[in-house]
Motif scaffolding. Structure first.
Motif, PDB file in Angstrom:
ATOM      1  N   LEU A   1       0.860  -1.191   0.000  1.00  0.00           N
ATOM      2  CA  LEU A   1       0.000   0.000   0.000  1.00  0.00           C
ATOM      3  C   LEU A   1       0.888   1.231   0.000  1.00  0.00           C
ATOM      4  O   LEU A   1       1.770   1.369   0.847  1.00  0.00           O
ATOM      5  N   VAL A   2       0.660   2.102  -0.952  1.00  0.00           N
ATOM      6  CA  VAL A   2       1.372   3.386  -0.998  1.00  0.00           C
ATOM      7  C   VAL A   2       0.357   4.462  -0.602  1.00  0.00           C
ATOM      8  O   VAL A   2      -0.464   4.907  -1.414  1.00  0.00           O
ATOM      9  N   GLN A   3       0.408   4.846   0.652  1.00  0.00           N
ATOM     10  CA  GLN A   3      -0.577   5.783   1.186  1.00  0.00           C
ATOM     11  C   GLN A   3       0.104   6.768   2.126  1.00  0.00           C
ATOM     12  O   GLN A   3       1.203   6.539   2.626  1.00  0.00           O
ATOM     13  N   GLU A   4      -0.621   7.879   2.350  1.00  0.00           N
ATOM     14  CA  GLU A   4      -0.237   8.860   3.351  1.00  0.00           C
ATOM     15  C   GLU A   4      -1.449   9.145   4.219  1.00  0.00           C
ATOM     16  O   GLU A   4      -2.602   8.925   3.800  1.00  0.00           O
ATOM     17  N   PRO A   5      -1.255   9.581   5.456  1.00  0.00           N
ATOM     18  CA  PRO A   5      -2.399   9.821   6.338  1.00  0.00           C
ATOM     19  C   PRO A   5      -3.393  10.775   5.698  1.00  0.00           C
ATOM     20  O   PRO A   5      -3.021  11.714   4.977  1.00  0.00           O
ATOM     21  N   PRO A   6      -4.674  10.570   5.914  1.00  0.00           N
ATOM     22  CA  PRO A   6      -5.695  11.424   5.277  1.00  0.00           C
ATOM     23  C   PRO A   6      -5.689  12.841   5.839  1.00  0.00           C
ATOM     24  O   PRO A   6      -5.195  13.101   6.942  1.00  0.00           O
ATOM     25  N   GLU A   7      -6.255  13.748   5.073  1.00  0.00           N
ATOM     26  CA  GLU A   7      -6.405  15.128   5.522  1.00  0.00           C
ATOM     27  C   GLU A   7      -7.490  15.219   6.578  1.00  0.00           C
ATOM     28  O   GLU A   7      -8.458  14.464   6.573  1.00  0.00           O
ATOM     29  N   THR A   8      -7.345  16.183   7.479  1.00  0.00           N
ATOM     30  CA  THR A   8      -8.358  16.405   8.516  1.00  0.00           C
ATOM     31  C   THR A   8      -9.597  17.026   7.874  1.00  0.00           C
ATOM     32  O   THR A   8      -9.504  18.067   7.219  1.00  0.00           O
ATOM     33  N   PRO A   9     -10.757  16.405   8.042  1.00  0.00           N
ATOM     34  CA  PRO A   9     -11.963  16.947   7.394  1.00  0.00           C
ATOM     35  C   PRO A   9     -12.444  18.227   8.070  1.00  0.00           C
ATOM     36  O   PRO A   9     -12.449  18.340   9.295  1.00  0.00           O
ATOM     37  N   ARG A  10     -12.829  19.192   7.258  1.00  0.00           N
ATOM     38  CA  ARG A  10     -13.457  20.436   7.723  1.00  0.00           C
ATOM     39  C   ARG A  10     -14.854  20.468   7.115  1.00  0.00           C
ATOM     40  O   ARG A  10     -15.049  20.907   5.984  1.00  0.00           O
ATOM     41  N   VAL A  11     -15.803  20.007   7.897  1.00  0.00           N
ATOM     42  CA  VAL A  11     -17.132  19.669   7.388  1.00  0.00           C
ATOM     43  C   VAL A  11     -18.022  20.905   7.374  1.00  0.00           C
ATOM     44  O   VAL A  11     -17.989  21.724   8.298  1.00  0.00           O
ATOM     45  N   SER A  12     -18.806  21.025   6.325  1.00  0.00           N
ATOM     46  CA  SER A  12     -19.907  21.995   6.259  1.00  0.00           C
ATOM     47  C   SER A  12     -21.155  21.259   5.804  1.00  0.00           C
ATOM     48  O   SER A  12     -21.092  20.412   4.898  1.00  0.00           O
ATOM     49  N   CYS A  13     -22.282  21.556   6.441  1.00  0.00           N
ATOM     50  CA  CYS A  13     -23.539  20.875   6.149  1.00  0.00           C
ATOM     51  C   CYS A  13     -24.554  21.881   5.612  1.00  0.00           C
ATOM     52  O   CYS A  13     -24.569  23.046   6.026  1.00  0.00           O
ATOM     53  N   TYR A  14     -25.374  21.444   4.698  1.00  0.00           N
ATOM     54  CA  TYR A  14     -26.416  22.306   4.143  1.00  0.00           C
ATOM     55  C   TYR A  14     -27.600  21.447   3.716  1.00  0.00           C
ATOM     56  O   TYR A  14     -27.500  20.229   3.534  1.00  0.00           O
ATOM     57  N   ARG A  15     -28.726  22.137   3.546  1.00  0.00           N
ATOM     58  CA  ARG A  15     -29.975  21.494   3.139  1.00  0.00           C
ATOM     59  C   ARG A  15     -30.589  22.349   2.038  1.00  0.00           C
ATOM     60  O   ARG A  15     -30.812  23.546   2.218  1.00  0.00           O
ATOM     61  N   ARG A  16     -30.882  21.762   0.901  1.00  0.00           N
ATOM     62  CA  ARG A  16     -31.316  22.536  -0.260  1.00  0.00           C
ATOM     63  C   ARG A  16     -32.737  23.055  -0.120  1.00  0.00           C
ATOM     64  O   ARG A  16     -33.089  24.052  -0.766  1.00  0.00           O
TER      65      ARG A  16
ATOM     66  N   VAL B   1     -22.786  16.360  14.887  1.00  0.00           N
ATOM     67  CA  VAL B   1     -22.241  15.696  13.715  1.00  0.00           C
ATOM     68  C   VAL B   1     -20.754  15.443  13.955  1.00  0.00           C
ATOM     69  O   VAL B   1     -20.008  16.360  14.298  1.00  0.00           O
ATOM     70  N   SER B   2     -20.329  14.167  13.766  1.00  0.00           N
ATOM     71  CA  SER B   2     -18.917  13.781  13.913  1.00  0.00           C
ATOM     72  C   SER B   2     -18.460  13.101  12.631  1.00  0.00           C
ATOM     73  O   SER B   2     -19.250  12.421  11.962  1.00  0.00           O
ATOM     74  N   THR B   3     -17.186  13.268  12.283  1.00  0.00           N
ATOM     75  CA  THR B   3     -16.636  12.690  11.061  1.00  0.00           C
ATOM     76  C   THR B   3     -15.289  12.033  11.343  1.00  0.00           C
ATOM     77  O   THR B   3     -14.577  12.406  12.286  1.00  0.00           O
ATOM     78  N   CYS B   4     -14.943  11.063  10.508  1.00  0.00           N
ATOM     79  CA  CYS B   4     -13.666  10.370  10.630  1.00  0.00           C
ATOM     80  C   CYS B   4     -13.251   9.864   9.249  1.00  0.00           C
ATOM     81  O   CYS B   4     -14.070   9.283   8.526  1.00  0.00           O
ATOM     82  N   VAL B   5     -11.988  10.103   8.900  1.00  0.00           N
ATOM     83  CA  VAL B   5     -11.412   9.604   7.649  1.00  0.00           C
ATOM     84  C   VAL B   5     -10.201   8.752   8.015  1.00  0.00           C
ATOM     85  O   VAL B   5      -9.355   9.169   8.818  1.00  0.00           O
ATOM     86  N   SER B   6     -10.115   7.564   7.449  1.00  0.00           N
ATOM     87  CA  SER B   6      -9.031   6.653   7.821  1.00  0.00           C
ATOM     88  C   SER B   6      -8.583   5.848   6.617  1.00  0.00           C
ATOM     89  O   SER B   6      -9.344   5.604   5.682  1.00  0.00           O
ATOM     90  N   ASN B   7      -7.319   5.430   6.676  1.00  0.00           N
ATOM     91  CA  ASN B   7      -6.758   4.471   5.721  1.00  0.00           C
ATOM     92  C   ASN B   7      -5.650   3.713   6.434  1.00  0.00           C
ATOM     93  O   ASN B   7      -5.492   3.827   7.661  1.00  0.00           O
ATOM     94  N   GLY B   8      -4.898   2.940   5.682  1.00  0.00           N
ATOM     95  CA  GLY B   8      -3.870   2.137   6.328  1.00  0.00           C
ATOM     96  C   GLY B   8      -2.751   2.960   6.935  1.00  0.00           C
ATOM     97  O   GLY B   8      -2.060   2.508   7.858  1.00  0.00           O
ATOM     98  N   ALA B   9      -2.546   4.199   6.471  1.00  0.00           N
ATOM     99  CA  ALA B   9      -1.459   5.019   6.979  1.00  0.00           C
ATOM    100  C   ALA B   9      -1.846   5.840   8.194  1.00  0.00           C
ATOM    101  O   ALA B   9      -0.976   6.418   8.852  1.00  0.00           O
ATOM    102  N   GLY B  10      -3.116   5.903   8.524  1.00  0.00           N
ATOM    103  CA  GLY B  10      -3.534   6.681   9.686  1.00  0.00           C
ATOM    104  C   GLY B  10      -4.989   7.081   9.575  1.00  0.00           C
ATOM    105  O   GLY B  10      -5.745   6.580   8.730  1.00  0.00           O
ATOM    106  N   SER B  11      -5.373   8.002  10.453  1.00  0.00           N
ATOM    107  CA  SER B  11      -6.758   8.472  10.487  1.00  0.00           C
ATOM    108  C   SER B  11      -6.768   9.932  10.910  1.00  0.00           C
ATOM    109  O   SER B  11      -5.801  10.451  11.476  1.00  0.00           O
ATOM    110  N   ALA B  12      -7.902  10.597  10.650  1.00  0.00           N
ATOM    111  CA  ALA B  12      -8.089  11.998  11.032  1.00  0.00           C
ATOM    112  C   ALA B  12      -9.554  12.202  11.353  1.00  0.00           C
ATOM    113  O   ALA B  12     -10.433  11.792  10.581  1.00  0.00           O
ATOM    114  N   ALA B  13      -9.810  12.822  12.497  1.00  0.00           N
ATOM    115  CA  ALA B  13     -11.180  13.101  12.943  1.00  0.00           C
ATOM    116  C   ALA B  13     -11.468  14.583  12.793  1.00  0.00           C
ATOM    117  O   ALA B  13     -10.645  15.436  13.141  1.00  0.00           O
ATOM    118  N   GLY B  14     -12.635  14.892  12.248  1.00  0.00           N
ATOM    119  CA  GLY B  14     -13.046  16.280  12.103  1.00  0.00           C
ATOM    120  C   GLY B  14     -13.609  16.822  13.399  1.00  0.00           C
ATOM    121  O   GLY B  14     -14.000  16.082  14.312  1.00  0.00           O
TER     122      GLY B  14
END
Length: 449
Positions: A102-117, A184-197
């Motif tokens: 696996l050629v990976q780097e830790p994911p970016e920290t999510p900066r979440v915005s929510c909207y409703r149309r 609202v909570s978020t999390c992005v992860s892969n084999g190289a690490g994880s990042a929580a918003g």
């Protein structure tokens, strides 16, 4: 009272003590090797083995197989994402081992915005990425009511390569409270690490953000050189039968960069009253929920239009040149064609163009004043002629002979001297029978008798 407060306090403490949703790297199996982009790594077929055995390598990636240099150790330099795959070592035709790289780097920290149309749509939460995520990256979102100990709802997020962002859809049940806070909570992860918003607190009303208005058009109003009519329609995602929008319109003449804005528009049309004559105008419209809940939509696509122009004043084939200047009453001057601002025409004479423009821009009041003055002068001349004619007629009547007198009158050779009582103090310079205008008769002319 204390009995009633105890359950509430317990729920608050339970919510505060509730553990955060787990956010950690994805588990890797024993036959998986992780490498960072740009790093160097060495794959080994076995740790200890006979040295006189020839080991060959083969990599399987993206559905294709490729042979690699032989040897127990396989060095890989400056890893790229394309180097990821399954590497197998062989002795002859016998496979000894397979390693997944696996050629990976830790994911970016999510900066979440929510909207409703709209009030009828689900909530969408998204965040953009600076770079495409590594293959196998997973993004999750959890939603639960704030200050409650209930379990959170888990949502899987999708990555859209065209917009370069993760998007999560939060189902809104019917009859949900529009003002109740949600966590609202978020999390992005892969084999190289994880990042929580960072956790976000939202309400259904607070995340309303309509789509931009559609079908924006700009049209001229006949015989109104400083007005424009702007029309638009509701976005298709907003049901205006039950919920309304308010709009904001901005416009500017080209090539100016500063916009003028009109707020609190509740209709789907607007008349602009201060447009610049003869210039194209750029117009955009955006929308917001009628009571101000949520955020404004994005601006609509630009629409372009120009005010009405009198064909008698401007030649549309020659283009327009704006020479508007603010006057004392707040209005603007005339918009003149470019022919007036050139010294010589194509034939070397600019006089006819200037003369024609002067005639076209002259005010009708000038002709009224000139005509009135001319009529008044004619009337005065007629009055003076009639007055002199009456005077001449009376002088002629006084000098005529009376009827019945003889035709032969004896005239003495020498006129006797009149008595002193009959001699006038001032004698007339000429005979009244001459028929001319006497100086002593001016008093009569001006007396009105």
């Amino acid at each position: 009272m204390s009995c009633c407060l105890q359950p509430l306090i317990f729920l608050l403490f339970a919510a505060a003590a509730a553990p955060r949703q787990p956010c950690g790297p994805l588990g890797l199996s024993h036959d998986t090797v992780l490498g960072r982009p740009g790093a160097n790594i060495t794959l080994r077929c076995w740790d200890e083995g006979p040295g006189n055995v020839t080991v060959s390598w083969r990599v399987e990636e993206w559905g294709r197989s490729q042979r690699l240099p032989a040897g127990n150790a396989l060095p890989l330099h400056r890893l790229r994402h394309e180097d990821a795959g399954t590497y197998s070592c062989f002795v002859g035709s016998h496979r000894l081992r397979s390693l997944r790289l696996l050629v990976q780097e830790p994911p970016e920290t999510p900066r979440v915005s929510c909207y409703r149309r709209s009030h009828d749509h689900d909530v969408l939460c998204e965040w953009p990425l600076r770079a495409k995520p590594s293959p196998g990256t997973r993004a999750m979102l959890w939603v639960k009511q704030r200050f409650t100990a209930e379990n959170a709802t888990e949502q899987r997020c999708r990555f859209f390569s065209k917009s370069q962002k993760f998007v999560c859809r939060v189902k809104v049940p019917r009859g949900a409270d529009d003002i109740k806070p949600l966590l609202v909570s978020t999390c992005v992860s892969n084999g190289a690490g994880s990042a929580a918003g960072e956790d976000k607190i939202i309400t259904l009303n607070g995340v309303l953000r309509p789509d931009p208005p559609l079908n924006v058009t700009v049209t001229a109003l006949e015989k109104a050189p400083q007005r424009l009519r702007v029309n638009w329609s509701y976005p298709s995602s907003w049901d205006h039968r039950f919920y309304w929008l308010r709009f904001q319109v901005r416009y500017r003449p080209e090539p100016a960069r500063t916009f003028s804005e009109v707020d609190q528009v509740t209709t789907t049309w607007l008349d602009i009253h201060d447009a610049w004559r003869g210039l194209q105008h750029v117009v955009q419209v955006r929308a917001q929920e009628e009571f101000g809940h949520g955020a404004w939509s994005e601006w609509s696509r630009e629409a372009v239009g120009a005010p009405w122009t009198d064909p008698k004043d401007l030649n549309s084939e020659m283009g327009f040149f704006s020479s508007q200047f603010p006057m004392e009453d707040g209005t603007y001057g005339l918009t003149l064609p470019p022919e007036l601002f050139v010294e010589d025409g194509a034939d070397g004479t600019g006089g006819p163009i200037m003369e024609a423009s002067a005639r076209s821009t002259a005010s009708p009041y000038t002709f009224l004043v000139a005509g009135g003055s001319l009529l008044l002068g004619i009337a005065l001349c007629i009055g003076i002629v009639l007055r002199y004619r009456q005077l001449w007629w009376m002088d002629g009547w006084r000098g005529a002979k009376p009827e019945g007198e003889g035709q032969h009158v004896l005239v003495p050779l020498g006129s006797p001297s009149p008595p002193p009582s009959d001699t006038p103090l001032l004698s007339s310079p000429c005979s009244p029978a001459s028929g001319g205008l006497h100086v002593t008769s001016l008093d009569y002319f001006f007396s009105g008798q």
